[in-house]
Design a protein around this motif. Structure first.
Motif, PDB file in Angstrom:
ATOM      1  N   LYS A  56       0.983  -0.898  -0.189  1.00 33.17           N
ATOM      2  CA  LYS A  56      -0.070  -0.038   0.002  1.00 33.17           C
ATOM      3  C   LYS A  56       1.085   1.232  -0.078  1.00 33.17           C
ATOM      4  N   PHE A  57       0.523   2.117  -0.669  1.00 37.25           N
ATOM      5  CA  PHE A  57       1.219   3.467  -0.672  1.00 37.25           C
ATOM      6  C   PHE A  57       0.520   4.556   0.090  1.00 37.25           C
ATOM      7  N   ASP A  58       1.132   4.766   0.961  1.00 35.74           N
ATOM      8  CA  ASP A  58       0.284   5.943   2.306  1.00 35.74           C
ATOM      9  C   ASP A  58       1.113   7.013   2.699  1.00 35.74           C
ATOM     10  N   VAL A  59       0.938   8.179   1.933  1.00 35.95           N
ATOM     11  CA  VAL A  59       1.647   9.249   2.648  1.00 35.95           C
ATOM     12  C   VAL A  59       0.808  10.199   3.273  1.00 35.95           C
ATOM     13  N   THR A  86      -6.473  17.870   1.609  1.00 36.69           N
ATOM     14  CA  THR A  86      -6.762  17.936   2.950  1.00 36.69           C
ATOM     15  C   THR A  86      -7.967  17.013   3.347  1.00 36.69           C
ATOM     16  N   ARG A  87      -8.338  16.263   2.369  1.00 38.08           N
ATOM     17  CA  ARG A  87      -9.373  15.225   2.754  1.00 38.08           C
ATOM     18  C   ARG A  87      -9.091  14.026   1.855  1.00 38.08           C
ATOM     19  N   TRP A  88      -8.994  12.943   2.498  1.00 39.24           N
ATOM     20  CA  TRP A  88      -8.839  11.671   1.500  1.00 39.24           C
ATOM     21  C   TRP A  88      -9.885  10.628   2.243  1.00 39.24           C
ATOM     22  N   GLY A  89     -11.027  10.794   1.729  1.00 41.55           N
ATOM     23  CA  GLY A  89     -12.094   9.926   2.390  1.00 41.55           C
ATOM     24  C   GLY A  89     -12.760  10.466   3.332  1.00 41.55           C
ATOM     25  N   MET A  92      -2.360  10.718   0.832  1.00 40.81           N
ATOM     26  CA  MET A  92      -3.066   9.891  -0.254  1.00 40.81           C
ATOM     27  C   MET A  92      -2.662   8.584   0.181  1.00 40.81           C
ATOM     28  N   GLU A  93      -3.843   7.748  -0.080  1.00 41.64           N
ATOM     29  CA  GLU A  93      -3.537   6.047   0.430  1.00 41.64           C
ATOM     30  C   GLU A  93      -4.044   5.353  -0.670  1.00 41.64           C
ATOM     31  N   GLN A 132      -4.165   1.396  -2.315  1.00 38.06           N
ATOM     32  CA  GLN A 132      -3.972  -0.195  -2.183  1.00 38.06           C
ATOM     33  C   GLN A 132      -3.039  -0.628  -3.094  1.00 38.06           C
ATOM     34  N   ALA A 133      -2.400  -1.618  -2.902  1.00 41.10           N
ATOM     35  CA  ALA A 133      -1.333  -2.254  -3.783  1.00 41.10           C
ATOM     36  C   ALA A 133      -1.944  -2.851  -4.914  1.00 41.10           C
ATOM     37  N   ARG A 134      -1.317  -2.521  -5.955  1.00 44.92           N
ATOM     38  CA  ARG A 134      -2.115  -3.327  -7.264  1.00 44.92           C
ATOM     39  C   ARG A 134      -3.133  -2.601  -7.708  1.00 44.92           C
ATOM     40  N   ASP A 135      -3.391  -1.292  -7.650  1.00 46.36           N
ATOM     41  CA  ASP A 135      -4.809  -0.843  -7.907  1.00 46.36           C
ATOM     42  C   ASP A 135      -4.643   0.540  -8.744  1.00 46.36           C
ATOM     43  N   ALA A 136      -5.771   0.878  -9.375  1.00 41.91           N
ATOM     44  CA  ALA A 136      -5.804   2.013  -9.972  1.00 41.91           C
ATOM     45  C   ALA A 136      -7.314   2.838  -9.600  1.00 41.91           C
ATOM     46  N   LEU A 137      -7.121   3.974  -9.339  1.00 44.40           N
ATOM     47  CA  LEU A 137      -8.346   4.921  -9.002  1.00 44.40           C
ATOM     48  C   LEU A 137      -8.482   6.094  -9.968  1.00 44.40           C
TER      49      LEU A 137
END
Length: 447
Positions: free
Chosen positions: A379-382, A418-421, A428-429, A431-436
């Motif tokens: 997962k990419f999470d910053v 300022t808002r992610w969900g 930004m978050e 998930q692994a192997r995913d596209a949004l």
């Protein structure tokens, strides 16, 4: 290979409202669904679901009577152009086209004019419509000899090579084109176009334009080699973009770097047909697959990328549309960006240097949307994401997961997520192997 199941789910919520528009006659497709080797009667059953996903066109298997072997490649070995047979009858093809048009989907026919079937009963080159005089003498192709003589005049993989300089041969092909146009076909893919001279291909496209009054959208299969470049053919019509495919293959494969796609090597033509994979690049379909992926999941992420771009004409295999949920939302995203661009809103593609990661790519489409892909196994999470030097600002909604993201300018005049969900986290978050895929919404949607 036959694909008996096709995703028929409907993109829910307000996204469906964007699907009422349809490509005008001759207009570049939003996205092409490749039904590959499926029977026309089977395609007819689900074609309307493609409009709901956002596709504007569907590409079908070659219609002419061909080698009756059950494998997909047999469709690319013609026997008789006067007969529609193999994937369905002429009546079944007509019913498919009528149903597609009712659902605002256009139909692209695959045509094979370079060669004929290699079968024992035709070893003397006597076919229902052709005789020995209509073929070039057997010879081997040399893709590195500095000329294109062998590419055009020699036999492709042992398939008898038609002499397209003969008027009789061209007349038979034109009769096939005319029949398909009368059935309602809206465009053509020319198989093995690089094995036909540009002048001959141009004459066929001119004939199609004259018969259809310029209403078709056509493209050419051109696989580049040492003697052939896309520029030899893309002045005639759009071509397949194997340059971009190779760029993506390197970037999305294990150990590759997505930062190389900031300005990827590609055919210099915004019409070119782009793809994460096609039937020529899949090892399971083709023993001589062209630069195949080791992991098919990498190709799905590449498909997500081509759907996010402004340039190109995405071609999506039926099996890939089923494989992962984000692909059909990529088609929806592309449809929405096309429509917003038509409304005069800026939707230029731009890969952003905001993560500096080899595994994560962020692309903006002006201020109207953005795309994120994470090819990594983690997962990419910053917690913080600075978007100051981008066009993004306001409220955005992710199409598949239906959560909102806010990009706001702070007192220091910098812009941040300022808002992610939820308002409890920014950054930004993914998930692994995913596209949004995110589309801009009124600010009220983020409250």
């Amino acid at each position: 290979m036959r694909f008996k199941r096709v995703m028929q789910s409907v993109v829910v919520g307000v996204v469906a409202l964007w699907f009422s528009a349809v490509a005008f006659a001759g207009e570049q497709p939003v996205a092409i669904f490749h039904s590959f080797n499926e029977k026309y009667a089977d395609v007819e059953k689900y074609v309307c679901s493609l409009a709901k996903q956002g596709y504007s066109h569907i590409q079908i298997a070659p219609a002419q009577k061909s080698n009756p072997a059950g494998e997909w490649w047999a469709r690319y070995q013609p026997v008789d152009y006067s007969v529609i047979e193999g994937r369905g009858t002429e009546q079944e093809l007509k019913r498919l086209i009528v149903r597609a048009h009712r659902c605002k989907i256009k139909v692209i026919a695959d045509v094979v004019f370079n060669h004929m079937a290699s079968m024992p009963e035709y070893q003397d080159l006597n076919y229902p419509q052709f005789g020995p005089e209509d073929f070039h003498p057997p010879c081997d192709i040399n893709y590195q000899d500095g000329t294109r003589d062998t590419e055009v005049d020699c036999w492709l993989g042992g398939l008898p090579d038609l002499d397209l300089s003969r008027k009789k041969v061209r007349d038979i092909h034109q009769a096939h084109i005319k029949k398909l146009l009368k059935l309602g076909i809206d465009g053509f893919r020319f198989d093995a176009a690089k094995h036909m001279s540009p002048e001959i291909v141009k004459s066929y496209i001119d004939y199609i334009d004259s018969q259809s009054k310029g209403k078709t959208w056509n493209y050419l299969e051109v696989i580049e080699d040492g003697d052939t470049s896309a520029e030899r053919y893309n002045w005639i019509a759009a071509v397949t973009d194997f340059l971009l495919y190779n760029s993506m293959k390197g970037a999305f494969s294990f150990g590759g770097d997505l930062r190389t796609l900031a300005v990827p090597p590609a055919v210099n033509d915004p019409r070119s047909v782009t793809f994460g994979q096609n039937h020529d690049t899949i090892r399971a379909l083709n023993a001589n697959a062209i630069n195949p992926y080791n992991d098919p999941a990498d190709s799905y992420l590449a498909t997500a990328y081509v759907l996010a771009r402004e340039n190109g004409t995405p071609l999506v295999l039926a099996q890939d549309n089923l494989a992962v949920p984000y692909i059909k939302y990529g088609v929806a995203f592309r449809r929405i960006m096309r429509q917003r661009g038509a409304e005069g809103k800026g939707v230029r593609e731009n890969v952003l240097a905001v993560t500096n990661s080899p595994t994560v790519l962020v692309m903006e489409r002006g201020a109207e949307g953005f795309f994120v892909v994470n090819k990594g196994a983690e997962k990419f999470d910053v917690p913080t994401l600075d978007l100051t030097f981008t066009n993004l600002e306001g409220c955005y909604r992710e199409l598949r997961n239906n959560f909102t993201v806010a990009v706001e300018r702070r007192a220091d005049y910098k812009k941040y997520v300022t808002r992610w969900g939820t308002w409890t986290r920014g950054g930004m978050e993914v998930q692994a192997r995913d596209a949004l895929y995110f589309i801009r919404e009124p600010w009220e949607k983020c409250k």
